[in-house]
Design a protein around this motif. Structure first.
Motif, PDB file in Angstrom:
ATOM      1  N   VAL A 124     -17.345  21.799  -3.317  1.00 32.80           N
ATOM      2  CA  VAL A 124     -16.079  22.417  -3.734  1.00 32.80           C
ATOM      3  C   VAL A 124     -14.878  21.624  -3.228  1.00 32.80           C
ATOM      4  O   VAL A 124     -13.793  21.710  -3.796  1.00 32.80           O
ATOM      5  N   GLU A 125     -15.080  20.860  -2.149  1.00 38.55           N
ATOM      6  CA  GLU A 125     -14.025  19.981  -1.655  1.00 38.55           C
ATOM      7  C   GLU A 125     -14.690  18.857  -0.878  1.00 38.55           C
ATOM      8  O   GLU A 125     -15.702  19.074  -0.201  1.00 38.55           O
ATOM      9  N   ALA A 126     -14.119  17.645  -0.985  1.00 38.61           N
ATOM     10  CA  ALA A 126     -14.691  16.486  -0.306  1.00 38.61           C
ATOM     11  C   ALA A 126     -13.578  15.628   0.271  1.00 38.61           C
ATOM     12  O   ALA A 126     -12.560  15.396  -0.383  1.00 38.61           O
ATOM     13  N   TRP A 127     -13.800  15.179   1.503  1.00 36.69           N
ATOM     14  CA  TRP A 127     -12.896  14.261   2.177  1.00 36.69           C
ATOM     15  C   TRP A 127     -13.683  12.983   2.419  1.00 36.69           C
ATOM     16  O   TRP A 127     -14.805  13.032   2.944  1.00 36.69           O
ATOM     17  N   ASN A 128     -13.126  11.847   2.043  1.00 32.51           N
ATOM     18  CA  ASN A 128     -13.843  10.571   2.111  1.00 32.51           C
ATOM     19  C   ASN A 128     -13.048   9.542   2.898  1.00 32.51           C
ATOM     20  O   ASN A 128     -11.833   9.438   2.745  1.00 32.51           O
ATOM     21  N   SER A 129     -13.778   8.765   3.695  1.00 39.00           N
ATOM     22  CA  SER A 129     -13.172   7.659   4.417  1.00 39.00           C
ATOM     23  C   SER A 129     -14.162   6.498   4.397  1.00 39.00           C
ATOM     24  O   SER A 129     -15.111   6.467   5.184  1.00 39.00           O
ATOM     25  N   PHE A 130     -13.960   5.582   3.449  1.00 47.54           N
ATOM     26  CA  PHE A 130     -14.822   4.404   3.316  1.00 47.54           C
ATOM     27  C   PHE A 130     -14.000   3.163   3.599  1.00 47.54           C
ATOM     28  O   PHE A 130     -12.804   3.110   3.313  1.00 47.54           O
ATOM     29  N   ASP A 131     -14.634   2.152   4.164  1.00 49.62           N
ATOM     30  CA  ASP A 131     -13.962   0.923   4.578  1.00 49.62           C
ATOM     31  C   ASP A 131     -13.772  -0.017   3.380  1.00 49.62           C
ATOM     32  O   ASP A 131     -14.374  -1.085   3.301  1.00 49.62           O
ATOM     33  N   PHE A 132     -12.918   0.409   2.452  1.00 51.15           N
ATOM     34  CA  PHE A 132     -12.663  -0.398   1.269  1.00 51.15           C
ATOM     35  C   PHE A 132     -11.933  -1.695   1.620  1.00 51.15           C
ATOM     36  O   PHE A 132     -12.062  -2.683   0.906  1.00 51.15           O
ATOM     37  N   LEU A 133     -11.178  -1.723   2.729  1.00 53.33           N
ATOM     38  CA  LEU A 133     -10.524  -2.960   3.160  1.00 53.33           C
ATOM     39  C   LEU A 133     -11.575  -4.038   3.415  1.00 53.33           C
ATOM     40  O   LEU A 133     -11.447  -5.170   2.948  1.00 53.33           O
ATOM     41  N   SER A 134     -12.633  -3.682   4.135  1.00 49.14           N
ATOM     42  CA  SER A 134     -13.722  -4.628   4.393  1.00 49.14           C
ATOM     43  C   SER A 134     -14.358  -5.087   3.082  1.00 49.14           C
ATOM     44  O   SER A 134     -14.652  -6.268   2.895  1.00 49.14           O
ATOM     45  N   MET A 135     -14.546  -4.163   2.161  1.00 45.90           N
ATOM     46  CA  MET A 135     -15.123  -4.501   0.854  1.00 45.90           C
ATOM     47  C   MET A 135     -14.249  -5.534   0.133  1.00 45.90           C
ATOM     48  O   MET A 135     -14.742  -6.558  -0.350  1.00 45.90           O
ATOM     49  N   TYR A 136     -12.943  -5.275   0.097  1.00 42.46           N
ATOM     50  CA  TYR A 136     -12.031  -6.202  -0.580  1.00 42.46           C
ATOM     51  C   TYR A 136     -11.999  -7.565   0.101  1.00 42.46           C
ATOM     52  O   TYR A 136     -11.947  -8.605  -0.563  1.00 42.46           O
ATOM     53  N   GLN A 137     -12.034  -7.591   1.427  1.00 43.52           N
ATOM     54  CA  GLN A 137     -12.050  -8.867   2.144  1.00 43.52           C
ATOM     55  C   GLN A 137     -13.318  -9.656   1.821  1.00 43.52           C
ATOM     56  O   GLN A 137     -13.265 -10.871   1.640  1.00 43.52           O
ATOM     57  N   GLN A 138     -14.452  -8.985   1.720  1.00 38.50           N
ATOM     58  CA  GLN A 138     -15.698  -9.660   1.377  1.00 38.50           C
ATOM     59  C   GLN A 138     -15.660 -10.223  -0.043  1.00 38.50           C
ATOM     60  O   GLN A 138     -16.339 -11.194  -0.357  1.00 38.50           O
ATOM     61  N   LEU A 139     -14.846  -9.602  -0.888  1.00 37.16           N
ATOM     62  CA  LEU A 139     -14.690 -10.091  -2.259  1.00 37.16           C
ATOM     63  C   LEU A 139     -13.670 -11.227  -2.359  1.00 37.16           C
ATOM     64  O   LEU A 139     -13.453 -11.780  -3.425  1.00 37.16           O
ATOM     65  N   GLY A 140     -13.030 -11.560  -1.212  1.00 39.46           N
ATOM     66  CA  GLY A 140     -12.095 -12.683  -1.200  1.00 39.46           C
ATOM     67  C   GLY A 140     -10.635 -12.310  -1.311  1.00 39.46           C
ATOM     68  O   GLY A 140      -9.778 -13.190  -1.384  1.00 39.46           O
ATOM     69  N   PHE A 141     -10.319 -11.021  -1.320  1.00 39.24           N
ATOM     70  CA  PHE A 141      -8.925 -10.604  -1.368  1.00 39.24           C
ATOM     71  C   PHE A 141      -8.272 -10.944  -0.034  1.00 39.24           C
ATOM     72  O   PHE A 141      -8.864 -10.783   1.021  1.00 39.24           O
ATOM     73  N   LYS A 142      -7.053 -11.424  -0.067  1.00 38.29           N
ATOM     74  CA  LYS A 142      -6.294 -11.756   1.137  1.00 38.29           C
ATOM     75  C   LYS A 142      -5.258 -10.672   1.392  1.00 38.29           C
ATOM     76  O   LYS A 142      -4.550 -10.249   0.475  1.00 38.29           O
ATOM     77  N   ILE A 143      -5.166 -10.256   2.632  1.00 36.64           N
ATOM     78  CA  ILE A 143      -4.189  -9.254   3.023  1.00 36.64           C
ATOM     79  C   ILE A 143      -2.983  -9.989   3.597  1.00 36.64           C
ATOM     80  O   ILE A 143      -3.119 -10.773   4.540  1.00 36.64           O
ATOM     81  N   THR A 144      -1.833  -9.753   3.007  1.00 37.40           N
ATOM     82  CA  THR A 144      -0.620 -10.413   3.481  1.00 37.40           C
ATOM     83  C   THR A 144       0.444  -9.366   3.762  1.00 37.40           C
ATOM     84  O   THR A 144       0.490  -8.315   3.117  1.00 37.40           O
ATOM     85  N   ALA A 145       1.301  -9.689   4.718  1.00 37.82           N
ATOM     86  CA  ALA A 145       2.417  -8.801   5.036  1.00 37.82           C
ATOM     87  C   ALA A 145       3.447  -8.873   3.928  1.00 37.82           C
ATOM     88  O   ALA A 145       3.664  -9.943   3.336  1.00 37.82           O
ATOM     89  N   PRO A 146       4.082  -7.759   3.616  1.00 33.46           N
ATOM     90  CA  PRO A 146       5.129  -7.793   2.594  1.00 33.46           C
ATOM     91  C   PRO A 146       6.313  -8.625   3.079  1.00 33.46           C
ATOM     92  O   PRO A 146       6.559  -8.702   4.283  1.00 33.46           O
ATOM     93  N   GLU A 147       7.000  -9.218   2.144  1.00 38.98           N
ATOM     94  CA  GLU A 147       8.201  -9.972   2.515  1.00 38.98           C
ATOM     95  C   GLU A 147       9.252  -9.011   3.013  1.00 38.98           C
ATOM     96  O   GLU A 147       9.358  -7.881   2.539  1.00 38.98           O
ATOM     97  N   GLU A 148      10.030  -9.480   3.980  1.00 35.84           N
ATOM     98  CA  GLU A 148      11.078  -8.628   4.502  1.00 35.84           C
ATOM     99  C   GLU A 148      12.152  -8.426   3.435  1.00 35.84           C
ATOM    100  O   GLU A 148      12.511  -9.361   2.714  1.00 35.84           O
ATOM    101  N   ILE A 149      12.662  -7.239   3.393  1.00 30.09           N
ATOM    102  CA  ILE A 149      13.730  -6.907   2.436  1.00 30.09           C
ATOM    103  C   ILE A 149      15.068  -7.141   3.135  1.00 30.09           C
ATOM    104  O   ILE A 149      15.296  -6.629   4.236  1.00 30.09           O
ATOM    105  N   GLU A 150      15.893  -7.932   2.502  1.00 25.27           N
ATOM    106  CA  GLU A 150      17.210  -8.196   3.083  1.00 25.27           C
ATOM    107  C   GLU A 150      18.103  -6.989   2.879  1.00 25.27           C
ATOM    108  O   GLU A 150      18.134  -6.404   1.805  1.00 25.27           O
ATOM    109  N   ALA A 151      18.834  -6.634   3.926  1.00 26.13           N
ATOM    110  CA  ALA A 151      19.718  -5.460   3.870  1.00 26.13           C
ATOM    111  C   ALA A 151      21.016  -5.792   3.206  1.00 26.13           C
ATOM    112  O   ALA A 151      21.529  -6.824   3.139  1.00 26.13           O
TER     113      ALA A 151
END
Length: 136
Positions: A109-136
Motif C-alpha cells: 500500500v506504500e513503499a519507501w525506496n533508497s537505492f544507490d543509483f549514483l553508484s549505478m550511474y558512475q559504473q555506466l560512465g556518467f561523470k558527476i560535476t559541480a554546477p557552475e557558480e551563478i554570478e550575482a
C-alpha cells in the motif's frame, strides 16, 4: 523474523524484477499504492509504477536482485538488496538498496525506496560535476 523467501518483499523482487513479470505488479500492489524514492513514479498504484518498470527494464533487460535480509513487524517489511544488472549495451552494474513496505491484505500500500543509483550511474560512465557558480 519470517523466512525471507516467504515475504512479499522477496516475492516482489523475484517475480517483478528477476522474472520480468509486469502482471505481478497488479498481483502485489494495491490499486492506490504510493511509491516514494523512485523518480518516474508519478501516479499511484500499479499503473504509475509500470511506467518506471517498463523504462528501467528497457534500459536494463537483464536484472537479478539478491534479497539479503528481510525484517517484518506488524504490517511493515524492510528488505536489504543487492542489484546486478546488464544494460542494453552489455554493461554490467552492481548496486545496493533498501526498500520499506507497508502491506495490507497481502499487497503493497506504500513503499519507501533508497537505492544507490549514483553508484549505478558512475559504473555506466556518467561523470558527476559541480554546477557552475551563478554570478550575482
Amino acid at each position: 523474523m519470517p523466512n525471507k523467501t516467504s515475504s512479499l518483499s522477496y516475492r516482489w523482487m523475484k517475480e517483478v524484477w528477476d522474472n520480468g513479470r509486469e502482471d505481478a505488479i497488479d498481483e502485489m500492489m494495491d490499486a492506490n499504492a504510493i511509491v516514494h524514492g523512485i523518480d518516474g513514479v508519478n501516479a499511484p498504484g500499479p499503473e504509475g509504477f509500470k511506467v518506471f518498470f517498463k523504462s528501467f527494464k528497457q534500459q536494463f533487460p537483464d536484472i537479478s536482485i539478491d534479497v539479503e535480509d528481510v525484517i517484518s513487524e506488524a504490517d511493515f517489511e524492510t528488505a536489504r538488496c543487492n542489484v546486478n544488472a546488464v544494460d542494453a549495451n552489455g554493461k554490467k552494474v552492481n548496486f545496493s538498496g533498501i526498500t520499506w513496505l507497508q502491506v495490507r491484505n497481502g499487497k503493497i500500500v506504500e513503499a519507501w525506496n533508497s537505492f544507490d543509483f549514483l553508484s549505478m550511474y558512475q559504473q555506466l560512465g556518467f561523470k558527476i560535476t559541480a554546477p557552475e557558480e551563478i554570478e550575482a
